[in-house]
Write a protein that holds these residues in place. Sequence first.
Motif, mmCIF file in Angstrom:
data_model
loop_
_atom_site.group_PDB
_atom_site.id
_atom_site.type_symbol
_atom_site.label_atom_id
_atom_site.label_comp_id
_atom_site.label_asym_id
_atom_site.label_seq_id
_atom_site.Cartn_x
_atom_site.Cartn_y
_atom_site.Cartn_z
ATOM 1 N N ILE A 81 54.952 -9.251 9.815
ATOM 2 C CA ILE A 81 56.384 -8.960 9.989
ATOM 3 C C ILE A 81 57.254 -10.218 10.001
ATOM 4 O O ILE A 81 58.319 -10.249 9.381
ATOM 5 N N GLU A 82 56.783 -11.254 10.689
ATOM 6 C CA GLU A 82 57.631 -12.433 10.938
ATOM 7 C C GLU A 82 58.226 -13.058 9.669
ATOM 8 O O GLU A 82 59.441 -13.258 9.589
ATOM 9 N N PHE B 43 57.524 -2.551 18.139
ATOM 10 C CA PHE B 43 57.673 -2.416 16.679
ATOM 11 C C PHE B 43 56.310 -2.508 15.969
ATOM 12 O O PHE B 43 56.030 -1.731 15.053
ATOM 13 N N CYS B 44 55.472 -3.433 16.410
ATOM 14 C CA CYS B 44 54.131 -3.554 15.814
ATOM 15 C C CYS B 44 53.315 -2.295 16.084
ATOM 16 O O CYS B 44 52.589 -1.803 15.207
ATOM 17 N N SER C 47 62.399 0.820 18.560
ATOM 18 C CA SER C 47 61.965 -0.432 19.200
ATOM 19 C C SER C 47 63.133 -1.174 19.837
ATOM 20 O O SER C 47 62.970 -1.841 20.868
ATOM 21 N N ARG D 197 62.608 -10.379 22.884
ATOM 22 C CA ARG D 197 61.887 -10.509 21.619
ATOM 23 C C ARG D 197 60.476 -9.908 21.713
ATOM 24 O O ARG D 197 60.030 -9.184 20.820
ATOM 25 N N TYR E 80 59.020 -6.643 19.665
ATOM 26 C CA TYR E 80 57.920 -6.727 18.701
ATOM 27 C C TYR E 80 56.657 -6.026 19.171
ATOM 28 O O TYR E 80 55.908 -5.491 18.353
ATOM 29 N N GLU E 81 56.415 -5.983 20.462
ATOM 30 C CA GLU E 81 55.267 -5.196 20.968
ATOM 31 C C GLU E 81 55.415 -3.749 20.525
ATOM 32 O O GLU E 81 54.469 -3.131 20.019
ATOM 33 N N ASP F 207 65.833 -14.055 21.900
ATOM 34 C CA ASP F 207 64.867 -15.137 22.089
ATOM 35 C C ASP F 207 64.903 -15.741 23.493
ATOM 36 O O ASP F 207 63.925 -16.336 23.925
ATOM 37 N N VAL G 180 61.019 -10.822 8.172
ATOM 38 C CA VAL G 180 62.262 -10.858 8.948
ATOM 39 C C VAL G 180 62.967 -12.209 8.772
ATOM 40 O O VAL G 180 64.190 -12.265 8.581
ATOM 41 N N ASP H 274 50.973 -6.040 11.896
ATOM 42 C CA ASP H 274 50.857 -7.105 12.881
ATOM 43 C C ASP H 274 52.037 -8.079 12.747
ATOM 44 O O ASP H 274 52.712 -8.138 11.722
ATOM 45 N N TYR H 275 52.245 -8.842 13.826
ATOM 46 C CA TYR H 275 53.395 -9.747 13.886
ATOM 47 C C TYR H 275 53.360 -10.779 12.760
ATOM 48 O O TYR H 275 54.399 -11.144 12.210
#
Length: 239
Positions: free
Chosen positions: A86-87, A75-76, A53, A68, A72-73, A159, A90, A82-83
């Motif tokens: 994960i969020e 990685f998910c 990713s 970012r 994440y698109e 970010d 992390v 789902d994000y």
Amino acid sequence: LDSKSYQALLLDLDGTLLNIEVESFILAYVDALASRFASYMGKEEFAGHLFGSTNAMIENRDPFKKNRVAFYEDFCHRTKLDYETIEPIVDGFYQNDFPALDCWGKEQPAAKEVVKNAQAKGLTLILATSPIFPLTAIRQRLSWAGLAEEDFALITSMDNMHFCKPNPEYYAEIAVRIGCHPTHCLMAGNDTLEDLVAAEVGMDTFLVEDFILHRTSANPVYSYRGSLKDLAHFISQLG
């Protein structure tokens, strides 16, 4: 040197302003982050997804997609998590585990001098570190270097950027963001691939040789080269 009217100084972090054992740091980083995902997958699988990713983010060329989002698109999609799952994992990692990785980073004695001299010359200072980490990770590494976030007009992170090194668009985006023509920017870093590519958009480059990373097969092409101490002196001599 008076013929060169630099308005901005872009500085790489790892291996330039920060003396860091990059390979050991990355291994420890992946280990610590993987353990946070242990209930979902094994370390090897996690590392594969993380690097995959990260690569997708580095290769992203969509000027409207922040790094970012690109990360994440992918990685998910890879992890099938789902994000929202994960969020918090992390965030917890960066708050609680990442600070312990400071053992891999040491201050570069001349780093503060470079910053001080650049400020004295009225240069806009940019922390042009590879924007593959969130801001918190970069803030923390900056503190390991003995430097403060306030020293910089812009800190590139996953970010706030849409491109990564070694894509020349990364440097073009910085120039637009700070409202400075690339020909009035000097990029200083230790990586012959990631940092010297700034020349492709018209920036001058300074190869910092304390911890050179040779990642190009050809001989590196740069405007100037020397130690970080030499860079500090070079800045002090600008017209």
